[in-house]
Write an enzyme that holds these catalytic residues in place. Sequence first.
Site, mmCIF file in Angstrom:
data_model
loop_
_atom_site.group_PDB
_atom_site.id
_atom_site.type_symbol
_atom_site.label_atom_id
_atom_site.label_comp_id
_atom_site.label_asym_id
_atom_site.label_seq_id
_atom_site.Cartn_x
_atom_site.Cartn_y
_atom_site.Cartn_z
ATOM 1 N N SER A 82 0.793 -1.100 -0.831
ATOM 2 C CA SER A 82 -0.114 -0.540 0.221
ATOM 3 C C SER A 82 0.959 1.266 0.229
ATOM 4 C CB SER A 82 -0.918 0.241 0.845
ATOM 5 O OG SER A 82 -1.187 1.206 1.671
ATOM 6 N N GLY A 83 0.640 2.233 -1.076
ATOM 7 C CA GLY A 83 1.509 3.423 -0.996
ATOM 8 C C GLY A 83 2.460 3.522 -1.923
ATOM 9 N N THR A 100 -2.016 2.772 -7.952
ATOM 10 C CA THR A 100 -2.770 2.767 -8.572
ATOM 11 C C THR A 100 -1.905 4.417 -9.653
ATOM 12 O OG1 THR A 100 -4.177 3.172 -6.833
ATOM 13 C CG2 THR A 100 -4.766 4.378 -8.392
ATOM 14 N N ASN A 144 -0.889 5.570 3.230
ATOM 15 C CA ASN A 144 -1.375 6.334 1.831
ATOM 16 C C ASN A 144 -2.134 7.239 2.052
ATOM 17 O OD1 ASN A 144 -1.483 6.624 -0.914
ATOM 18 N ND2 ASN A 144 -1.743 4.886 -1.399
ATOM 19 N N SER A 151 -5.486 5.975 -0.147
ATOM 20 C CA SER A 151 -5.415 4.342 -0.622
ATOM 21 C C SER A 151 -6.413 3.288 -1.521
ATOM 22 C CB SER A 151 -5.338 3.473 0.537
ATOM 23 O OG SER A 151 -4.708 2.211 0.823
ATOM 24 N N SER A 152 -6.459 2.663 -2.278
ATOM 25 C CA SER A 152 -7.509 1.957 -2.494
ATOM 26 C C SER A 152 -7.856 0.518 -2.306
ATOM 27 C CB SER A 152 -6.850 1.714 -4.458
ATOM 28 O OG SER A 152 -6.022 2.278 -5.121
ATOM 29 N N GLY A 201 -0.518 -6.495 -3.011
ATOM 30 C CA GLY A 201 0.702 -7.023 -3.258
ATOM 31 C C GLY A 201 0.960 -8.412 -1.692
ATOM 32 N N GLU A 203 0.862 -9.074 2.209
ATOM 33 C CA GLU A 203 1.345 -8.718 3.133
ATOM 34 C C GLU A 203 1.349 -9.645 3.633
ATOM 35 O OE1 GLU A 203 -3.186 -6.874 3.455
ATOM 36 O OE2 GLU A 203 -2.158 -5.220 1.940
HETATM 37 N N1 LIG Z 1 5.235 7.756 -9.937
HETATM 38 C C1 LIG Z 1 4.614 8.784 -9.196
HETATM 39 N N2 LIG Z 1 5.047 10.491 -8.889
HETATM 40 C C2 LIG Z 1 4.886 11.352 -7.834
HETATM 41 N N3 LIG Z 1 4.031 10.653 -6.856
HETATM 42 C C3 LIG Z 1 4.260 8.985 -7.027
HETATM 43 C C4 LIG Z 1 4.124 8.607 -7.871
HETATM 44 N N4 LIG Z 1 4.038 7.464 -7.142
HETATM 45 C C5 LIG Z 1 3.188 7.655 -6.352
HETATM 46 N N5 LIG Z 1 3.262 8.846 -5.420
HETATM 47 C C6 LIG Z 1 2.659 9.314 -4.504
HETATM 48 O O1 LIG Z 1 2.198 8.145 -3.807
HETATM 49 C C7 LIG Z 1 1.138 8.226 -3.294
HETATM 50 C C8 LIG Z 1 0.332 6.947 -3.055
HETATM 51 O O2 LIG Z 1 0.415 6.117 -4.302
HETATM 52 P P1 LIG Z 1 -0.380 5.065 -4.452
HETATM 53 O O3 LIG Z 1 -2.242 5.397 -4.376
HETATM 54 O O4 LIG Z 1 -0.641 4.956 -5.883
HETATM 55 O O5 LIG Z 1 0.091 3.930 -3.869
HETATM 56 P P2 LIG Z 1 -0.530 2.244 -4.109
HETATM 57 O O6 LIG Z 1 0.355 1.572 -4.037
HETATM 58 O O7 LIG Z 1 -2.038 2.165 -5.412
HETATM 59 O O8 LIG Z 1 -1.621 2.176 -2.499
HETATM 60 P P3 LIG Z 1 -2.694 1.231 -2.188
HETATM 61 O O9 LIG Z 1 -2.263 0.411 -2.273
HETATM 62 O O10 LIG Z 1 -2.610 1.888 -1.118
HETATM 63 O O11 LIG Z 1 -3.751 1.516 -3.244
HETATM 64 C C9 LIG Z 1 0.081 8.800 -4.395
HETATM 65 O O12 LIG Z 1 -0.784 9.426 -4.113
HETATM 66 C C10 LIG Z 1 1.163 9.557 -4.308
HETATM 67 O O13 LIG Z 1 1.667 11.512 -3.757
HETATM 68 MG MG LIG Z 2 -4.363 1.906 -5.262
#
Ligand SMILES: Nc1ncnc2c1ncn2[C@@H]1O[C@H](COP(=O)(O)OP(=O)(O)OP(=O)(O)O)[C@@H](O)[C@H]1O
Ligand SMILES: [Mg+2]
Length: 1017
Positions: free
Chosen positions: A191-192, A196, A244, A247-248, A469, A471
């Site tokens: 997560s984070g 996404t 995050n 977070s999705s 992924g 956990e």
């Molecule tokens: N390539 C990137 N460029 C800039 N910021 C990023 C990038 N990737 C991630 N971030 C930052 O990290 C934060 C978390 O990313 P994201 O929401 O894609 O995580 P996730 O893997 O989908 O987490 P979750 O499983 O909780 O949904 C985003 O809101 C953004 O601020």
């Molecule tokens: Mg996500």
Amino acid sequence: MLTINNTRKNSLIHSPGGEALRLLVNGSCDAGVNNTVAQATFNEKKWVWVEDKKAGYVAGYITRDMGEEVEVRFNDHSTRIININETDKMNPPKFDKVEDMADLTFLNEASVIHNLRLRYLSNLIYTYSGLFLVAVNPYQNFPIYTDEIIRYYKNGRHHEMPPHIYAIADSAYNEMLQERQNQSILITGESGAGKTENTKRVIQYIAAIAGDSSNTKILGKLELQILQTNPILEAFGNALTIRNNNSSRFGKFIRIEFNSSGQIVGANIERYLFEKSRVTYQTSEERNFHIFYQLIRGASPQIKSKLLLNGSLNDYRFTKNSLKDIEGVNDSIEYQALVDAMNVVGISEDEQIDLFRVIAAVLHLGNIEIASSRNDQAQIYETSASENVCNLLSIPVSDFIKGLLNPQVKAGREWVTQARTKEQVLYSIEALAKSLYERSFFALVDRINKAIYRPNNKSQFIGVLDIAGFEIFKVNSFEQFCINYTNEKLQQFFNHHMFVLEQEEYKLEGIEWKFIDFGLDLQPTIDLIEKANPIGILSCLDEECVMPKATDKTFVEKLHSLWKDKSSKYQVPRFQEGFILQHYAAKVEYKTSGWLDKNKDPLNENITKLLARSSNQYISSLFSDYLGDITDNDKKNRVKRGVFRTVGRHHKDQLHSLMQQLYSTHPHFVRCIVPNEEKCPGKIDVPLVLDQLRCNGVLEGIRICRAGFPNRLSFDEFRRRYEILTSGIIPKGFINSRDAAEKLLDAFKLDNSQYRIGTSKIFFRSGVLAELEEIRDTKLFQLFADFQAHCRGWLSRKAHIKRNERLRAALVIQRNIRAINALKANPWWKLFLKVRPTLNCTKVEELKRQLRLKDERIRELEEKLLQESKTRKKLETLNSKLEIEKTNLENLLQNEHSLVINKEEILKQTLQREIDLEDEVKGLNDELNELEGKFEQLSKSKKLLENQMKENGFLNNNNSQTPFLAQQDLKNNNHKEIIKVEHSNIGFVNQIHILLNQIHLLINQVHILLNQIRIYI
Ligand SMILES: Nc1ncnc2c1ncn2[C@@H]1O[C@H](COP(=O)(O)OP(=O)(O)OP(=O)(O)O)[C@@H](O)[C@H]1O
Ligand SMILES: [Mg+2]
């Protein structure tokens, strides 16, 4: 494979858009001189990596080799004696920041993390590791997702591009078009980690390149709708968590469908593992789903009054204990963005109200206050919240309250009314709230699909999977079990894919190799989870769910009895109620309390039936599966359906269908990494990253790589690179590169198991090339040292000779100066200098100079003359040409003139002829008139004669009588006469007719002739 093409990277930076691209290749370009120096320093010592609990791995060099053990000195000057197996070899500095870690000659965890760290600290967030694209969350916005970069990846050649999520999207798109095969991009990570964000980038890239081929900015309606589904899904499915801000709380598989020419024709979203428990409970550092905050803060007073929402976030139980604000996010603005997105997707205002109705109902459900009566029975004294709920859900309040407090349940064949305790009622209210929200979310996904999905048999797709992924928490429950089960399957898919590719390459190269399908390594764990016979964990859980007296305890006991000591992947924990499972990434201990309920997901059927009969169509559709009474017949089905619809079973089926789809695609793998827990840019926590690399299979990928022959070199390259090590082995003259390479391999005395010879390449085990490289570096070092000594000797000799010559020259100059000085002091010389201007012989020089000037002037004039005569000649030839052209033109003009005169003459004659013909016509007309007059006269006289004859009785009359014979004779004579005259008349008339016709004919001809003349004129 081994060399890093720095020239290419430098040229990238100088290309248009260089500033942004600098961020993609930054740092890799400072090779050059620094690298050479680093290489030389590196070569002096034997560097290794040593594991360190805090820093992950630390660098050191071996100062003493004692066989099994070595003494290692670290940068802080400390030394340690370590077993050689506890050290990892270090790659030479030329491999620093390599774009693909599969190119590393020492492929070990330490080198992988070192490379990722170096790159991340140079702001290079993307790196390849064989089939994986590793993306480390930068926690800052780099300008690497601009239109310019999109164009750069769209137009570039794949193998030359720096690692980027766009490169993955682009190759998926191109491979889909070229190979006509569906593609998938699997994005996983903690997560984070940025799953996404990267998913959005993939869709952004595809929408940009699959639309208008010339313009990456203008999107079509469908592309826009697909992009706009994201804010909607995020509002309802995302929340602030500790890890995050956005977070999705669900996984998704987005399939973008294309027609044969590569244009987007639709999209479909499949969702997985929705975290509905968040609806009723969040920690004080987290939030409920964004939509609750957006609706309360952003909706207009009219909408809120329609939804009976007159309180703030602090007034609702399901939001009041949560964190309310997210740094840098304005919920009102987000609400507006959500409404705009719903409008773009085509969700009508009524549908939007229905969605919000559910949110409001959930909030009111949380506010239903339950009291406990003396005999421990639940009571509702304050009914306003319940009324709000029922009003919003369009169900009767009394039935709702009765269903909550005193539901009817079946006991044997009878329906009996049960009294519920406060805890039971609260539990069923929360279950209802969660279920209501979840069902509404699923309906929303279906609604979005309705807007963007246009099924078509002929279309192809690129599927993007954004799913949590692996956990491992302190306490791992049913949710982690489902996620880890999913990841185990996905990792198996990856291993299998990698195995297939390797196998293909080995086969192609004709290499002898006992194939191992690494996907099978994971099979025992997967079987343990999902197999029905012998009964696996999920099936066992399902079975327990239908057992009347089963509890979490009986479930885990049953599991132990089934699997303890029967599978190496299953263990019984010492203290907790649960089990330990060996996943590919690690051992995970699961706590099984609450699993039966989580799997059954029980709802108060009295209420769900009420909802199924709601007068609001949307609400009733959410619970349509609860319509109708349960008859005995139904009951059988119902129990069966109940088993079928357990959460575990549902997830297993969904996963099965996902895997089927994935196995039919060409996959691309993206692994997202959280660099540190503080969400801080530019900081990398090595142990944390290592942990993730292990969990998300990057290290597993490397393990598989190492089991085979990961380093490959073509014969030619091998010869070019290593011929230097064995002078004289390869005979002079032509020898093909395969034979040459074999000779070299013989000369190196490499063990046969260390390499394989293919049809075009040599395959090496991990580390073999590194050793060869080391020997090569030492040899080169020696050669360059000799060369440098040579050069330095040559330069010193040259400098020495120059110095000697300078010395000699200085002596000559000194001698001359002395002579001049002596001369200057000589009185005769002084006298000579004074007299010299008066001497005639001294003027000679002046005359010579003037003569020289004149000569030069003459030469100049001659050149000018020559030039001019050439120009004149040119002009003369041009003149004569023009003269000829002029006479030609004059002749042409003359001819044209006489032609005109002729034409005029003809015209005149023709006009004259026309006049003559007209006269002739006129004459003929007159003649005709005359003849017609004559004809008329004759006709008249004929008529007159006829009348006379009638009068005289010569003409036969039916009514008249012939009185006398004599008269009869006379009559006959006259009659004959008259007939004669008549005949002659008729003949004459005929002649005139013939004549008239001829005249008409003539006139027509004349007219035709006249027309022709006119046309001709
Ligand atoms: N390539 C990137 N460029 C800039 N910021 C990023 C990038 N990737 C991630 N971030 C930052 O990290 C934060 C978390 O990313 P994201 O929401 O894609 O995580 P996730 O893997 O989908 O987490 P979750 O499983 O909780 O949904 C985003 O809101 C953004 O601020
Ligand atoms: Mg996500």
